[in-house]
Design a protein around this motif. Structure first.
Motif, PDB file in Angstrom:
ATOM      1  N   UNK A 145       0.809  -1.227   0.000  1.00  0.00           N
ATOM      2  CA  UNK A 145       0.000   0.000   0.000  1.00  0.00           C
ATOM      3  C   UNK A 145       0.839   1.273   0.000  1.00  0.00           C
ATOM      4  N   UNK A 146       2.116   1.182   0.376  1.00  0.00           N
ATOM      5  CA  UNK A 146       2.962   2.385   0.387  1.00  0.00           C
ATOM      6  C   UNK A 146       3.358   2.825  -1.020  1.00  0.00           C
ATOM      7  N   UNK A 147       3.146   1.957  -2.014  1.00  0.00           N
ATOM      8  CA  UNK A 147       3.445   2.377  -3.390  1.00  0.00           C
ATOM      9  C   UNK A 147       2.380   1.943  -4.397  1.00  0.00           C
ATOM     10  N   UNK A 148       1.470   1.050  -3.982  1.00  0.00           N
ATOM     11  CA  UNK A 148       0.465   0.507  -4.903  1.00  0.00           C
ATOM     12  C   UNK A 148      -0.939   0.785  -4.366  1.00  0.00           C
ATOM     13  N   UNK A 149      -1.739   1.517  -5.157  1.00  0.00           N
ATOM     14  CA  UNK A 149      -3.123   1.841  -4.801  1.00  0.00           C
ATOM     15  C   UNK A 149      -4.060   1.100  -5.740  1.00  0.00           C
ATOM     16  N   UNK A 150      -5.171   0.586  -5.193  1.00  0.00           N
ATOM     17  CA  UNK A 150      -6.156  -0.122  -6.016  1.00  0.00           C
ATOM     18  C   UNK A 150      -7.325   0.798  -6.341  1.00  0.00           C
ATOM     19  N   UNK A 151      -7.687   0.840  -7.606  1.00  0.00           N
ATOM     20  CA  UNK A 151      -8.907   1.523  -8.066  1.00  0.00           C
ATOM     21  C   UNK A 151      -9.906   0.416  -8.378  1.00  0.00           C
ATOM     22  N   UNK A 152     -10.892   0.252  -7.497  1.00  0.00           N
ATOM     23  CA  UNK A 152     -11.841  -0.847  -7.649  1.00  0.00           C
ATOM     24  C   UNK A 152     -12.930  -0.503  -8.659  1.00  0.00           C
ATOM     25  N   UNK A 153     -13.213  -1.450  -9.522  1.00  0.00           N
ATOM     26  CA  UNK A 153     -14.284  -1.284 -10.496  1.00  0.00           C
ATOM     27  C   UNK A 153     -15.624  -1.707  -9.895  1.00  0.00           C
ATOM     28  N   UNK A 154     -16.717  -1.102 -10.333  1.00  0.00           N
ATOM     29  CA  UNK A 154     -18.033  -1.585  -9.906  1.00  0.00           C
ATOM     30  C   UNK A 154     -18.312  -2.939 -10.550  1.00  0.00           C
ATOM     31  N   UNK A 155     -19.309  -3.642 -10.012  1.00  0.00           N
ATOM     32  CA  UNK A 155     -19.657  -4.942 -10.580  1.00  0.00           C
ATOM     33  C   UNK A 155     -20.210  -4.789 -11.994  1.00  0.00           C
ATOM     34  N   UNK A 156     -19.933  -5.800 -12.799  1.00  0.00           N
ATOM     35  CA  UNK A 156     -20.491  -5.892 -14.145  1.00  0.00           C
ATOM     36  C   UNK A 156     -20.145  -4.682 -15.016  1.00  0.00           C
ATOM     37  N   UNK A 157     -18.888  -4.262 -14.948  1.00  0.00           N
ATOM     38  CA  UNK A 157     -18.451  -3.142 -15.794  1.00  0.00           C
ATOM     39  C   UNK A 157     -17.120  -3.475 -16.464  1.00  0.00           C
ATOM     40  N   UNK A 158     -17.032  -4.609 -17.189  1.00  0.00           N
ATOM     41  CA  UNK A 158     -15.761  -4.982 -17.829  1.00  0.00           C
ATOM     42  C   UNK A 158     -15.307  -3.960 -18.868  1.00  0.00           C
ATOM     43  N   UNK A 159     -16.261  -3.152 -19.380  1.00  0.00           N
ATOM     44  CA  UNK A 159     -15.888  -2.165 -20.394  1.00  0.00           C
ATOM     45  C   UNK A 159     -14.967  -1.083 -19.842  1.00  0.00           C
ATOM     46  N   UNK A 160     -14.878  -0.970 -18.514  1.00  0.00           N
ATOM     47  CA  UNK A 160     -13.990   0.020 -17.904  1.00  0.00           C
ATOM     48  C   UNK A 160     -12.565  -0.491 -17.741  1.00  0.00           C
ATOM     49  N   UNK A 161     -12.369  -1.779 -17.978  1.00  0.00           N
ATOM     50  CA  UNK A 161     -11.035  -2.351 -17.807  1.00  0.00           C
ATOM     51  C   UNK A 161     -10.376  -2.508 -19.179  1.00  0.00           C
ATOM     52  N   UNK A 162      -9.402  -1.667 -19.465  1.00  0.00           N
ATOM     53  CA  UNK A 162      -8.791  -1.632 -20.796  1.00  0.00           C
ATOM     54  C   UNK A 162      -8.089  -2.930 -21.180  1.00  0.00           C
ATOM     55  N   UNK A 163      -7.761  -3.766 -20.214  1.00  0.00           N
ATOM     56  CA  UNK A 163      -7.061  -5.005 -20.553  1.00  0.00           C
ATOM     57  C   UNK A 163      -7.969  -5.976 -21.308  1.00  0.00           C
ATOM     58  N   UNK A 164      -9.288  -5.820 -21.176  1.00  0.00           N
ATOM     59  CA  UNK A 164     -10.206  -6.752 -21.829  1.00  0.00           C
ATOM     60  C   UNK A 164     -10.032  -6.740 -23.352  1.00  0.00           C
ATOM     61  N   UNK A 165      -9.853  -5.559 -23.921  1.00  0.00           N
ATOM     62  CA  UNK A 165      -9.655  -5.448 -25.371  1.00  0.00           C
ATOM     63  C   UNK A 165      -8.345  -6.127 -25.776  1.00  0.00           C
ATOM     64  N   UNK A 166      -7.330  -5.985 -24.923  1.00  0.00           N
ATOM     65  CA  UNK A 166      -6.021  -6.564 -25.240  1.00  0.00           C
ATOM     66  C   UNK A 166      -6.063  -8.087 -25.139  1.00  0.00           C
ATOM     67  N   UNK A 167      -6.787  -8.620 -24.153  1.00  0.00           N
ATOM     68  CA  UNK A 167      -6.962 -10.079 -24.091  1.00  0.00           C
ATOM     69  C   UNK A 167      -7.593 -10.591 -25.386  1.00  0.00           C
ATOM     70  N   UNK A 168      -8.633  -9.900 -25.828  1.00  0.00           N
ATOM     71  CA  UNK A 168      -9.318 -10.318 -27.056  1.00  0.00           C
ATOM     72  C   UNK A 168      -8.363 -10.262 -28.249  1.00  0.00           C
ATOM     73  N   UNK A 169      -7.581  -9.205 -28.311  1.00  0.00           N
ATOM     74  CA  UNK A 169      -6.613  -9.045 -29.395  1.00  0.00           C
ATOM     75  C   UNK A 169      -5.584 -10.181 -29.373  1.00  0.00           C
TER      76      UNK A 169
END
Length: 206
Positions: free
Chosen positions: A138-162
């Motif tokens: 926690x002294x260097x890494x912060x988590x930004x939590x996504x709401x449920x059922x919002x995969x469109x907000x996670x940019x890695x999803x497009x890259x997985x598909x690619x």
């Protein structure tokens, strides 16, 4: 009422992520989008040209084996970091965090840039073991939590598909070890492709 609240939560997180992206692009933070996916030894069938009326078929003998992929996408470096495993457990996600330690964590005598990692509330992200691992960073890494059922907000999803549609598609792998090697080779190829032109739009696969 609940639907409206969910939509409002998605909007609020979307705004926060836009600010986080601006911070990352200004060089103030490192922004990572993290999540898991998996690949199979049997082929992933994506769009391809075929004669009209013909079915696309790829031989896939035996039972499919799975390789899990724990990944983090560096927003500004346009780099996908992947840890592979035969399972998809908290210990596997923590192994990804240990990889991030070496890439972004504090080093003696060197300044540490704050890191923000975007995560959903999946079971392996909120387990006791993962919570302890995140707290220890926690002294260097912060988590930004996504709401449920919002995969469109996670940019890695497009890259997985690619990765799967353009680098692992239409192939049969003899075993999980061969698939594992192919995944890492594909990640290297994808990262090279994504960094050819930093100003180019990332490709969205069908």
């Amino acid at each position: 009422m609940k639907g409206r609240q969910d939509a409002d939560a998605v909007d609020r997180v979307g705004l926060r992520l836009a600010l986080r992206k601006a911070q990352a692009e200004a060089g103030d933070i490192v922004l990572l989008f993290a999540d898991e996916s998996e690949a199979l030894t049997h082929p992933y069938l994506a769009r391809a040209w075929a004669k009209c009326g013909a079915d696309l078929r790829v031989q896939a003998p035996g039972q499919a084996k799975k390789v899990a992929m724990m990944g983090a996408l560096d927003h500004t470096a346009r780099k996908l970091i992947v840890h592979t495993s035969r399972t998809k457990r908290s210990t596997d996600f923590i192994a990804l965090l240990e990889t991030l330690d070496g890439l972004y964590g504090p080093r003696p005598g060197l300044p540490t840039k704050p890191v923000v990692v975007v995560l959903d509330n999946g079971p392996i992200h909120v387990s006791k073991a993962t919570t302890a691992a995140l707290t220890a960073r926690a002294h260097w890494l912060t988590v930004e939590w996504l709401p449920k059922y919002a995969p469109e907000l996670n940019d890695i999803e497009v890259v997985w598909h690619d990765l799967k549609a353009h680098h692992l598609a239409h192939q049969t792998f003899t075993d999980a070890e061969a698939l594992d090697r192919a995944i890492h080779a594909a990640v290297t190829s994808l990262n090279s492709e994504r960094n050819l032109d930093p100003l180019a739009k990332q490709r969205i696969s069908a």
